[in-house]
Write a protein that holds these residues in place. Sequence first.
Motif, mmCIF file in Angstrom:
data_model
loop_
_atom_site.group_PDB
_atom_site.id
_atom_site.type_symbol
_atom_site.label_atom_id
_atom_site.label_comp_id
_atom_site.label_asym_id
_atom_site.label_seq_id
_atom_site.Cartn_x
_atom_site.Cartn_y
_atom_site.Cartn_z
ATOM 1 N N GLY A 94 0.827 -1.259 -0.099
ATOM 2 C CA GLY A 94 0.055 -0.150 -0.061
ATOM 3 C C GLY A 94 0.702 1.291 -0.070
ATOM 4 N N THR A 95 0.432 2.385 0.573
ATOM 5 C CA THR A 95 1.222 3.666 0.558
ATOM 6 C C THR A 95 2.347 3.577 1.535
ATOM 7 N N ASP A 96 2.205 2.763 2.639
ATOM 8 C CA ASP A 96 3.188 2.606 3.769
ATOM 9 C C ASP A 96 4.226 1.564 3.184
ATOM 10 N N LEU A 97 5.451 2.047 3.647
ATOM 11 C CA LEU A 97 6.688 1.031 3.358
ATOM 12 C C LEU A 97 6.682 0.348 4.564
ATOM 13 N N ALA A 289 16.497 2.634 -3.722
ATOM 14 C CA ALA A 289 15.423 1.857 -3.770
ATOM 15 C C ALA A 289 14.034 2.406 -3.518
ATOM 16 N N VAL A 290 14.028 3.067 -2.217
ATOM 17 C CA VAL A 290 12.742 3.798 -1.987
ATOM 18 C C VAL A 290 12.408 4.971 -3.007
ATOM 19 N N ALA A 291 13.389 5.518 -3.478
ATOM 20 C CA ALA A 291 13.187 6.647 -4.513
ATOM 21 C C ALA A 291 12.663 5.867 -5.990
ATOM 22 N N ALA A 292 13.016 4.706 -6.023
ATOM 23 C CA ALA A 292 12.695 4.112 -7.197
ATOM 24 C C ALA A 292 11.255 3.276 -7.184
ATOM 25 N N GLY A 293 10.847 3.476 -6.110
ATOM 26 C CA GLY A 293 9.444 2.772 -5.972
ATOM 27 C C GLY A 293 9.215 1.430 -5.063
ATOM 28 N N CYS A 294 10.023 1.246 -4.366
ATOM 29 C CA CYS A 294 10.080 -0.293 -3.793
ATOM 30 C C CYS A 294 8.867 -0.112 -2.464
ATOM 31 N N ASP A 295 8.427 -1.103 -2.227
ATOM 32 C CA ASP A 295 7.366 -1.160 -1.165
ATOM 33 C C ASP A 295 7.740 -1.277 0.176
ATOM 34 N N GLY A 296 9.407 -1.575 0.489
ATOM 35 C CA GLY A 296 9.749 -2.032 1.611
ATOM 36 C C GLY A 296 11.215 -2.648 1.319
ATOM 37 N N ALA A 329 12.510 7.624 5.859
ATOM 38 C CA ALA A 329 11.475 8.397 6.125
ATOM 39 C C ALA A 329 11.432 9.596 4.997
ATOM 40 N N ALA A 330 12.336 10.338 5.120
ATOM 41 C CA ALA A 330 12.374 11.628 4.392
ATOM 42 C C ALA A 330 12.403 11.318 2.747
ATOM 43 N N VAL A 331 13.050 10.320 2.321
ATOM 44 C CA VAL A 331 12.929 10.058 0.703
ATOM 45 C C VAL A 331 11.395 9.641 0.608
ATOM 46 N N ALA A 332 11.113 8.692 1.879
ATOM 47 C CA ALA A 332 9.607 8.130 1.364
ATOM 48 C C ALA A 332 8.704 9.268 1.266
ATOM 49 N N ARG A 333 8.828 10.402 2.096
ATOM 50 C CA ARG A 333 7.743 11.590 2.123
ATOM 51 C C ARG A 333 8.003 12.321 0.560
ATOM 52 N N ALA A 334 9.213 12.322 0.321
ATOM 53 C CA ALA A 334 9.441 12.831 -1.258
ATOM 54 C C ALA A 334 8.773 12.222 -2.135
ATOM 55 N N ARG A 337 5.269 8.645 -0.133
ATOM 56 C CA ARG A 337 4.859 7.255 0.935
ATOM 57 C C ARG A 337 5.287 7.759 2.083
ATOM 58 N N ARG A 338 4.878 6.833 3.075
ATOM 59 C CA ARG A 338 5.248 6.647 4.716
ATOM 60 C C ARG A 338 5.914 5.368 4.904
#
Length: 350
Positions: A94-97, A289-296, A329-334, A337-338
């Motif tokens: 979902g939205t949350d990593l 990885a987070v910037a590329a769209g992974c879910d966790g 958390a900072a990249v996720a926000r960008a 995501r959360r």
Amino acid sequence: MIVSLPCTIAEPELDRLREAVEAAGAQTRVERTAGATLLVCLGGEAPLRKVREVCWPDGAVIVPVPAQYPLAAHAPGRSGRLLLPGPVPLEVGGTDLVIAAGPCSVESLPALRSVAAAVAGSGAAMLRGGAFKPRTSPYAFTGLGAAGLEMLGQVRADTGLATVSEVMDPRQVELMLPHVDVFQVGTRNMQNFALLAELGRTRRPVLLKRGFASTVEELLMAAEHVMARGNAAVMLCERGVRAHETFTRNTLDVGAVAVLKRETHLPVLVDPSHAAGRSDLVAALSLAAVAAGCDGLLVEVHHDPPNALSDGAQSLTPAEFDDLMARVAAVARAVGRRVAQPHLRAELAA
Ligand code: PEP
Ligand code: MN
């Protein structure tokens, strides 16, 4: 191929179509999504073409999906959200990593307890730890086995963290079921088809790691092996592939994350630790990885990395993991995501 049908289709009409497709030589699955009823045809295009001429419900539309992985393929209406059955409800995809962290190997109960408390305090949602370890050398530490599973079960009860641990052999599945919320399939076993079939017979989520020399398409077909047996709860994990580079242990294929997010609805996790092979690179790969769209993420954390029984060089200390979580958390926000933080203590969340 998938036939997308209106949700309102009457059962007898769906049955007629299904029987006709099966008589023409394909196996079928019915999936009900939020917006449609999907008839998934396992067996290529030809059976559908035949049926189309004789029996075709109003509003039925063919959705082309790759014949090699029709269950894993992205299709309109399919949801990537997967509910994990751990002690605390946890959604992946979902939205949350969702961050899984812990030692490479379960080594002792006190050590596992201390790392689990630390990573939960930093916002991890799952505890990782291998009890059965595939090792390149037969003389290396191969895990505590059943005793390690018991420790995972105990720490899961104490902390409420869901557990993820590697299964190497179909004969280990029964033993692991009481203690493990997610079965991890390691890179060396991505194409262990007997293991994938056995996991497909359970309904327990599977974290399927990409083989270090496998293509993305082979990873998707490996997922299909699990799903074809009836277990739709598959998460994929990019963990680096073998290339010519030697500064890193493997080469993290960030492009694979982006491709997988297009090709499949299944959640995509990234293991930066085995890709990097050294702790000083784990943060950079995690953020990419987070910037590329992974879910966790699946991150190795050890209370005393220099003395770890496996993979100490790539393991973060709890303090380094805590620092990483703030940056994640900072990249996720960008990227909108959360980080899911089901266990974060209230005083730390403030
Ligand atoms: C592990 O997660 O400790 C592990 C052995 O991973 P991989 O199968 O990706 O090497
Ligand atoms: Mn490891």
